[in-house]
Design an enzyme around this catalytic site. Structure first.
Site, PDB file in Angstrom:
ATOM      1  N   ASP A  28      32.717  31.909  27.650  1.00 23.35           N
ATOM      2  CA  ASP A  28      33.435  32.126  28.840  1.00 23.35           C
ATOM      3  C   ASP A  28      32.510  32.144  29.971  1.00 23.35           C
ATOM      4  O   ASP A  28      31.291  32.408  29.596  1.00 23.35           O
ATOM      5  CB  ASP A  28      34.386  33.215  28.635  1.00 23.35           C
ATOM      6  CG  ASP A  28      35.087  33.483  30.224  1.00 23.35           C
ATOM      7  OD1 ASP A  28      35.665  32.432  30.578  1.00 23.35           O
ATOM      8  OD2 ASP A  28      34.991  34.553  30.667  1.00 23.35           O
ATOM      9  N   LEU A  29      32.930  31.678  31.115  1.00 26.44           N
ATOM     10  CA  LEU A  29      31.839  31.394  32.311  1.00 26.44           C
ATOM     11  C   LEU A  29      32.140  32.602  33.235  1.00 26.44           C
ATOM     12  O   LEU A  29      31.085  33.463  33.178  1.00 26.44           O
ATOM     13  CB  LEU A  29      32.206  30.212  32.825  1.00 26.44           C
ATOM     14  CG  LEU A  29      31.693  30.020  34.057  1.00 26.44           C
ATOM     15  CD1 LEU A  29      29.920  29.617  34.012  1.00 26.44           C
ATOM     16  CD2 LEU A  29      32.081  28.750  35.079  1.00 26.44           C
ATOM     17  N   ASP A  30      33.159  32.767  33.983  1.00 28.76           N
ATOM     18  CA  ASP A  30      33.329  33.936  34.901  1.00 28.76           C
ATOM     19  C   ASP A  30      33.313  35.324  34.261  1.00 28.76           C
ATOM     20  O   ASP A  30      34.145  35.561  33.652  1.00 28.76           O
ATOM     21  CB  ASP A  30      34.718  33.774  35.491  1.00 28.76           C
ATOM     22  CG  ASP A  30      34.783  32.160  36.340  1.00 28.76           C
ATOM     23  OD1 ASP A  30      33.749  31.750  36.923  1.00 28.76           O
ATOM     24  OD2 ASP A  30      35.706  31.626  36.357  1.00 28.76           O
TER      25      ASP A  30
ATOM     26  N   THR B  54      30.860  35.887  38.763  1.00 25.84           N
ATOM     27  CA  THR B  54      31.807  35.280  39.672  1.00 25.84           C
ATOM     28  C   THR B  54      33.253  35.992  39.796  1.00 25.84           C
ATOM     29  O   THR B  54      34.252  35.831  40.412  1.00 25.84           O
ATOM     30  CB  THR B  54      32.086  33.781  39.189  1.00 25.84           C
ATOM     31  OG1 THR B  54      32.315  33.457  38.041  1.00 25.84           O
ATOM     32  CG2 THR B  54      31.072  33.016  39.796  1.00 25.84           C
TER      33      THR B  54
ATOM     34  N   LYS C 246      42.149  38.075  35.209  1.00 31.80           N
ATOM     35  CA  LYS C 246      40.867  37.640  34.498  1.00 31.80           C
ATOM     36  C   LYS C 246      41.228  36.659  33.308  1.00 31.80           C
ATOM     37  O   LYS C 246      42.011  37.127  32.309  1.00 31.80           O
ATOM     38  CB  LYS C 246      40.266  38.837  33.939  1.00 31.80           C
ATOM     39  CG  LYS C 246      39.390  39.611  35.130  1.00 31.80           C
ATOM     40  CD  LYS C 246      38.255  40.483  34.500  1.00 31.80           C
ATOM     41  CE  LYS C 246      37.561  41.335  35.611  1.00 31.80           C
ATOM     42  NZ  LYS C 246      36.783  42.160  35.164  1.00 31.80           N
TER      43      LYS C 246
ATOM     44  N   SER D 236      35.938  27.658  29.414  1.00 31.10           N
ATOM     45  CA  SER D 236      36.450  28.363  30.662  1.00 31.10           C
ATOM     46  C   SER D 236      37.845  27.823  31.170  1.00 31.10           C
ATOM     47  O   SER D 236      38.076  26.722  30.931  1.00 31.10           O
ATOM     48  CB  SER D 236      35.546  28.127  31.847  1.00 31.10           C
ATOM     49  OG  SER D 236      35.913  28.502  32.877  1.00 31.10           O
ATOM     50  N   ALA D 237      38.489  28.901  31.795  1.00 28.49           N
ATOM     51  CA  ALA D 237      39.837  28.348  32.396  1.00 28.49           C
ATOM     52  C   ALA D 237      39.447  27.634  33.978  1.00 28.49           C
ATOM     53  O   ALA D 237      40.513  27.105  34.538  1.00 28.49           O
ATOM     54  CB  ALA D 237      40.735  29.486  32.398  1.00 28.49           C
TER      55      ALA D 237
ATOM     56  N   LYS E 263      44.752  30.515  29.142  1.00 22.83           N
ATOM     57  CA  LYS E 263      44.422  31.666  27.949  1.00 22.83           C
ATOM     58  C   LYS E 263      45.682  32.737  28.349  1.00 22.83           C
ATOM     59  O   LYS E 263      45.696  32.832  29.459  1.00 22.83           O
ATOM     60  CB  LYS E 263      43.031  32.304  28.360  1.00 22.83           C
ATOM     61  CG  LYS E 263      42.066  31.474  28.071  1.00 22.83           C
ATOM     62  CD  LYS E 263      40.661  31.916  28.419  1.00 22.83           C
ATOM     63  CE  LYS E 263      39.669  31.026  28.576  1.00 22.83           C
ATOM     64  NZ  LYS E 263      38.003  31.686  28.834  1.00 22.83           N
TER      65      LYS E 263
ATOM     66  N   GLU F 176      33.626  36.897  25.677  1.00 21.15           N
ATOM     67  CA  GLU F 176      34.681  37.091  26.683  1.00 21.15           C
ATOM     68  C   GLU F 176      34.803  38.246  27.234  1.00 21.15           C
ATOM     69  O   GLU F 176      34.383  39.198  26.893  1.00 21.15           O
ATOM     70  CB  GLU F 176      36.146  36.834  25.778  1.00 21.15           C
ATOM     71  CG  GLU F 176      36.803  35.519  25.998  1.00 21.15           C
ATOM     72  CD  GLU F 176      37.340  35.059  27.588  1.00 21.15           C
ATOM     73  OE1 GLU F 176      37.268  36.062  28.105  1.00 21.15           O
ATOM     74  OE2 GLU F 176      37.446  34.005  27.779  1.00 21.15           O
ATOM     75  N   ASP F 177      35.110  38.145  28.793  1.00 25.09           N
ATOM     76  CA  ASP F 177      35.121  39.357  29.447  1.00 25.09           C
ATOM     77  C   ASP F 177      36.791  39.640  29.676  1.00 25.09           C
ATOM     78  O   ASP F 177      36.942  40.753  30.266  1.00 25.09           O
ATOM     79  CB  ASP F 177      34.363  39.414  30.639  1.00 25.09           C
ATOM     80  CG  ASP F 177      35.208  38.422  31.726  1.00 25.09           C
ATOM     81  OD1 ASP F 177      35.409  37.366  31.284  1.00 25.09           O
ATOM     82  OD2 ASP F 177      35.425  38.799  32.977  1.00 25.09           O
TER      83      ASP F 177
HETATM   84  C1  BG6 Z   1      38.728  32.098  34.816  1.00 22.30           C
HETATM   85  C2  BG6 Z   1      38.896  33.441  35.707  1.00 22.30           C
HETATM   86  O1  BG6 Z   1      37.144  31.996  34.099  1.00 22.30           O
HETATM   87  O2  BG6 Z   1      39.117  30.886  35.799  1.00 22.30           O
HETATM   88  C3  BG6 Z   1      39.916  33.368  36.418  1.00 22.30           C
HETATM   89  O3  BG6 Z   1      38.577  34.379  34.932  1.00 22.30           O
HETATM   90  C4  BG6 Z   1      40.338  32.192  37.070  1.00 22.30           C
HETATM   91  O4  BG6 Z   1      39.898  34.565  37.246  1.00 22.30           O
HETATM   92  C5  BG6 Z   1      40.363  31.017  36.236  1.00 22.30           C
HETATM   93  O5  BG6 Z   1      41.543  32.456  37.795  1.00 22.30           O
HETATM   94  C6  BG6 Z   1      40.602  29.879  37.027  1.00 22.30           C
HETATM   95  O6  BG6 Z   1      39.323  29.555  37.974  1.00 22.30           O
HETATM   96  P1  BG6 Z   1      39.500  28.450  39.177  1.00 22.30           P
HETATM   97  O7  BG6 Z   1      38.080  28.340  39.469  1.00 22.30           O
HETATM   98  O8  BG6 Z   1      39.990  27.100  38.483  1.00 22.30           O
HETATM   99  O9  BG6 Z   1      40.332  28.881  40.106  1.00 22.30           O
HETATM  100 MG    MG Z   2      35.950  35.461  32.052  1.00 19.67          MG
END
Ligand code: BG6
Ligand code: MG
Length: 214
Positions: free
Chosen positions: A11-13, A19, A47, A116-117, A147, A171-172
């Site tokens: 996962d990224l964020d 972030t 999240k 990542s989402a 997710k 994953e966090d």
């Molecule tokens: C996920 C984050 O990685 O991405 C969420 O944990 C976030 O908090 C989601 O809403 C979507 O991100 P973005 O950058 O497309 O708004």
């Molecule tokens: Mg995350």
């Protein structure tokens, strides 16, 4: 711990870079504008979840109803706030241990994917200068289900050419841990056990994993 693992999906964020704090700040600003407070406890529900779904949860928390048109405008506003925060990201913002873990995995022949989402994922990877680390990148632009739906991780392992049972996910978020378990993958939770009870193992950071035997 990682015996038999052939693919690793990050996962990224909140895993590779912090972030998650910027997502929180942007949602909090939006909540204040809408007339209610938004706490870090509330934020755990957002999240890992897509932007659209996050907004719906935020509006539920604030007990606010808006039209579909307003929803679109609010999601855009949140993203503008968020994007302003991430402009100055750089390589030194990588969370401790990330680089070393990716190197150790690659050294052991494990393929690397991003799962990542976020629709801002490529921008962030480029700011960090790490896009080339990944054999495969699945982000919010390549998925249709948020997710905890396992889609993002299943697409990741398919693109890596690795079976789900031979993949590990880092994953966090609770939603991400659930998604990885639904995909039948091993999942390492990054953060606090209270939010990540279904993970196979929970560590405070990727750096902590390095001291364990991979
Ligand atoms: C996920 C984050 O990685 O991405 C969420 O944990 C976030 O908090 C989601 O809403 C979507 O991100 P973005 O950058 O497309 O708004
Ligand atoms: Mg995350």
């Amino acid at each position: 711990m990682l015996t038999g693992i052939k693919g690793a999906i990050f996962d990224l964020d909140g895993v590779i870079v912090d972030t998650a704090q910027f997502h929180f700040l942007a949602w909090k600003q939006l909540a204040h504008k809408l007339g209610f407070d938004f706490t870090e406890v509330d934020n755990e529900r957002l999240k890992g979840v897509s932007r659209t779904r996050s907004l719906e949860i935020l509006l539920e928390i604030g007990n606010v109803t808006v039209s579909e048109e307003e929803k679109l405008a609010l999601a855009t506003e949140k993203n503008e706030l968020y994007v302003a925060y991430i402009q100055e990201l750089r390589h030194s913002d990588l969370l401790p241990g990330t680089k070393e873990l990716v190197e150790a995995l690659k050294h052991n022949g494990v393929k690397i994917a991003l799962g990542s989402a976020s629709k801002n994922a490529l921008f962030i990877l480029d700011r960090l200068g790490i896009r080339e680390w990944f054999d495969v990148i699945i982000d919010g632009n390549s998925t249709s289900a948020a997710k905890p739906d396992p889609e993002v991780f299943l697409l990741g392992c398919q693109a890596l050419g690795v079976e789900a049972r031979n993949c590990v996910v880092f994953e966090d978020s609770a939603a991400g841990v659930e998604a990885a378990k639904l995909a039948n993958m091993k999942v390492i939770g990054i953060g606090h056990i209270d939010h990540l009870v279904h993970a196979d193992q929970v560590v405070k950071s990727l750096g902590e994993l390095l001291s364990l035997r991979l």
